[in-house]
Design a protein around this motif. Structure first.
Motif, short mmCIF file in Angstrom:
data_model
loop_
_atom_site.label_atom_id
_atom_site.label_comp_id
_atom_site.label_asym_id
_atom_site.label_seq_id
_atom_site.Cartn_x
_atom_site.Cartn_y
_atom_site.Cartn_z
N PRO A 1 -6.85 -9.96 -0.55
CA PRO A 1 -6.65 -8.86 -0.13
C PRO A 1 -6.62 -8.73 1.64
O PRO A 1 -7.71 -8.75 2.47
CB PRO A 1 -6.91 -7.47 -0.20
N ALA A 2 -5.34 -8.05 2.71
CA ALA A 2 -5.91 -7.97 3.96
C ALA A 2 -4.90 -6.49 3.98
O ALA A 2 -4.55 -6.04 3.99
CB ALA A 2 -5.28 -8.87 5.09
N PRO A 3 -5.72 -5.96 5.41
CA PRO A 3 -4.70 -4.70 5.49
C PRO A 3 -3.20 -5.33 5.87
O PRO A 3 -2.97 -6.39 6.26
CB PRO A 3 -5.03 -3.80 6.81
N ALA A 4 -2.31 -3.84 5.32
CA ALA A 4 -1.00 -3.87 5.14
C ALA A 4 -0.86 -3.76 6.78
O ALA A 4 -1.47 -3.07 7.47
CB ALA A 4 -0.06 -3.37 4.69
N PRO A 5 0.41 -4.77 7.37
CA PRO A 5 0.38 -4.29 9.03
C PRO A 5 0.86 -2.41 9.49
O PRO A 5 -0.15 -2.08 10.63
CB PRO A 5 2.14 -5.63 8.64
N LEU A 6 1.45 -1.87 8.38
CA LEU A 6 1.13 -0.82 8.24
C LEU A 6 0.57 -0.31 7.32
O LEU A 6 0.68 0.22 6.36
CB LEU A 6 2.99 -0.22 7.05
N ALA A 7 -0.45 -0.59 8.04
CA ALA A 7 -1.85 0.17 7.96
C ALA A 7 -2.40 1.32 7.11
O ALA A 7 -2.75 1.61 6.52
CB ALA A 7 -3.45 -0.40 8.15
N MET A 8 -1.60 2.02 7.76
CA MET A 8 -1.99 3.97 7.07
C MET A 8 -0.35 4.27 7.09
O MET A 8 0.48 3.87 8.09
CB MET A 8 -2.36 4.81 7.74
#
Length: 722
Positions: free
Chosen positions: A667-674
């Motif tokens: 997993p990785a933070p999504a480009p839109l992390a929030m």
């Protein structure tokens, strides 16, 4: 049946068994009311062997069904489609079923509603507002709120006219039958090529068999007129047709064209309908009385009684992919519905998606081509403006060559379209004193300035705030500066350069309903608009013969980011907007502002060599094992608690199965992390085409448990990687 398996409208509960009380008759597809604890929920009776129950319950423990709704049962093809969609997109069957039963009021018996209309009497006391209402309403009939909107007055003005007898109430049966379209009304004069293609489609409707077609025609070639002949044949047979459109704003112009061809409007289905209109449409469709339905992607799951044809117009459009709830792609599900209904499916596009082209290559879809524009119209000339060699003046966004071409076009009395796929005034607002950037408090996204409404807005969650007088970071006043252009900023520049030109901004902010779209079309056709500044909303479906110049302000915009379809989307979008130019007798011209005129996308657009571009893009996808030659699935983990989301994503990543032909990234933070106040992490599954990746993911995630505060969703065949 004394025992029935029921799929109820609750995503958290699977199918449940109920007792059918004495005197009640049900069958697979019957729409029923079933008890669940203290609640009463709508559900549909299902075949027990096709919808396994979690727990087998003895007859003595079953609760009784409460009611069978007075509505036709959902047909076998629709039930099979619901099962397929839930299985393919890894969605709860109840969530898919909900799309087939969107209006609870449609399940009740006959109803009436009170509408209002003019009586012809003029009141003694006539204010300016009342005068305006009487002038604008004419023979219009509707609810008080609708009449007030149409007349641009308050509800109180309409109620006042009711009190004095100028407007009267009318009791209306809300299930009034729709007038049937006439297949012989307004038959077109087709060219030889159009007639040949339409005859092939008509024969397919007559054959009553599943056959997918790609109707590949350049913009302005008359694709709509051609598939209208297939619609006419379905009407002659008394069978139903579904036409899917990618945007609600396209509905009204399409209804007008349909009415010109068939004498009456079809049934419209979109989010802008009021509850009574949805009820009337649903009941007409489910009874088989409604012969033609035109709608957004949600119309795909309506309970058609006797479907004989499905058309997906602008089939390449990415807006056919649902990004919330059930992550289905309407283009692909439409093909599956055609398979279950045993009817032809037409995918119409001037720029078909690579996935669709590959189906043609494999022989699964039959391609029908319309290579030239109809009549005397010819394709527009396309040229690039190198922004490095010919930059706009400082503080401006339109290059001198585009400004000159606009001036010449306006001098000839012709219309201009300036395209920039970015809403608002500016994509970023910052403080020139301290550099503070305005970010959404709920999302990792910048707030976009909208000067027309004097707001800073997030385009992801809808958060809005007024621009502050001073910077919240350094308290410096009058220090905020807009960075970059949106359509509103381009419109401001146009007003400065061409103060006498009549300008219209066309975005989802200004064209939010079919009525607004109809108003815009009427003004364009009447010549009341000289320059249109618009987003992708203006790129498709519109036919303005006097629009001869299209300027693409920033053609490189869509190439930013890591989207695997970026080049293809940019090519499709620019080709579509270019297709708005020169659709009548007058020749069209397209100017594309770009910093990379030598890129493969720009060279293909300028040369018109689409085949070479698609061949190169297809080969690149094949080499990377990307769709349609491989498969992707996104797993998105979100929670208001960042650590909880991160820990859950890590555990899902650690337990990823080792399967030959499949890799898991993240997993990785999504480009839109929030997003909307929820922290988001992503995993990406990449698999070979032949692998049943759904079964792998289902077993993988099904063996895990996570906190109810965490949401895990799966996006099969993702189009958004944000």
């Amino acid at each position: 049946m004394t025992r029935a398996r029921v799929l109820i409208l609750n995503n958290a509960v699977g199918p449940l068994d109920y007792r059918v009380p004495h005197g009640m008759s049900v069958e697979p597809g019957s729409i029923v009311v079933a008890p669940l604890g203290p609640r009463q929920l709508v559900g549909v009776v299902w075949e027990a062997d096709r919808m396994p129950s979690r727990d087998e319950v003895g007859d003595n423990r079953l609760r009784n069904l409460l009611q069978v709704h007075d509505a036709p049962p959902l047909g076998d093809p629709l039930r099979r489609l619901i099962e397929w969609t839930a299985n393919y997109y890894l969605a709860p069957p109840a969530a898919v079923l909900r799309m087939a039963l969107p209006s609870s009021s449609a399940l009740d018996g006959g109803r009436t509603i009170t509408e209002y209309r003019l009586t012809g009497q003029r009141p003694e006391r006539l204010t300016a507002q009342r005068e305006q209402a009487l002038e604008r309403l004419h023979d219009r009939q509707g609810l008080i709120r609708e009449l007030a909107t149409a007349a641009d007055v308050t509800d109180a003005v309409i109620r006042g006219l009711v009190k004095v007898g100028a407007i009267e109430p009318v009791e209306v049966d809300i299930d009034t039958p729709y007038p049937p379209p006439d297949p012989t009304y307004g038959a077109p004069d087709l060219s030889a090529v159009q007639a040949s293609v339409s005859e092939t489609l008509v024969e397919a409707v007559r054959d009553r068999a599943f056959q997918p077609f790609l109707l590949d025609g350049v913009t302005g070639s008359g694709k709509t007129e051609v598939y209208f002949e297939a619609v006419a044949e379905a009407i002659r047979q008394g069978r139903q047709t579904l036409v899917l459109l990618p945007e609600i704003a396209l509905t009204e112009p399409f209804l007008k064209r349909f009415t010109q061809r068939f004498g009456h409007a079809p049934i419209a289905w979109h989010s802008g309908l009021r509850q009574s209109q949805r009820r009337r449409a649903w009941r007409a469709i489910s009874s088989g009385e409604g012969l033609v339905t035109v709608g957004a992607r949600s119309a795909l799951f309506l309970p058609y009684r006797n479907l004989g044809l499905i058309v997906v117009d602008e089939a390449h459009e990415t807006s056919f992919k649902q990004e919330d709830g059930v992550h289905y792609h309407a283009r692909d599900v439409a093909v599956m519905r055609g398979s279950f209904e045993r009817c032809p499916v037409i995918l119409a596009s001037a720029t078909p998606a690579i996935e669709t082209r590959q189906q043609v290559e494999l022989g699964r879809y039959r391609e029908l081509r319309l290579p030239a524009r109809f009549g005397n119209a010819i394709m527009p000339e396309i040229a690039a403006i190198d922004l490095i060699q010919d930059p706009p003046e400082r503080g401006h966004w339109l290059a001198p060559a585009l400004v000159n071409a606009t001036e010449e076009t306006l001098a000839r009395g012709e219309q201009v379209l300036l395209f920039l796929n970015r809403r608002g005034y500016a994509p970023l607002t910052l403080c020139r004193h301290c550099g503070h950037r305005f970010q959404c408090p709920n999302c990792t996204a910048w707030l976009v300035e909208h000067r027309l409404i004097r707001r800073l807005a997030c385009h992801h969650c809808g958060h809005v705030m007024p621009p502050p007088a001073a910077c919240p970071e350094c308290s410096e006043e009058d220090s905020l500066v807009a960075c970059g252009p949106g359509v509103e900023r381009i419109a401001d520049e146009v007003k400065t350069l061409f103060p006498d030109a009549r300008t219209a901004i066309v975005t989802s902010d200004t064209i939010w309903s079919p009525a607004k779209a109809a108003e815009f079309v009427g003004r364009m056709e009447a010549g009341e608009i000289d320059i249109v500044v618009g987003t992708q909303l203006i790129t498709k479906g519109y036919h303005f013969p006097n629009l001869t110049l299209v300027g693409v302000v920033d053609a490189d915009l869509g190439l930013e980011g890591g989207d695997l379809r970026a080049a293809e989307r940019t090519f499709q979008q620019v080709m579509q907007v270019a297709g708005r130019a020169g659709r009548g007798e007058k020749p069209g011209h397209v100017l594309i502002q770009t910093h990379s005129p030598g890129s493969p996308v720009m060279e293909a657009l300028i040369s018109g060599d689409a085949e070479s571009f698609y061949a190169a893009e297809t080969e690149a996808r094949r080499s990377a094992g990307a769709p349609p030659f491989g498969r992707y699935a996104g797993i998105i983990i979100s929670s208001e608690d960042q650590k909880l989301a991160q820990d859950t994503a890590a555990r899902i990543g650690r337990t990823a199965p080792r399967v030959e032909g499949m890799a898991v990234f993240g997993p990785a933070p999504a480009p839109l992390a929030m997003l909307r106040g929820r922290h988001r992490f992503r995993l990406l599954v990449h698999a070979r085409r032949a692998l049943d990746v759904q079964d792998v993911i289902r077993d993988w995630l099904g063996a895990l448990e996570w906190s109810p505060k965490v949401r895990v969703s799966v996006d099969v065949d993702p189009y958004s990687f944000l």
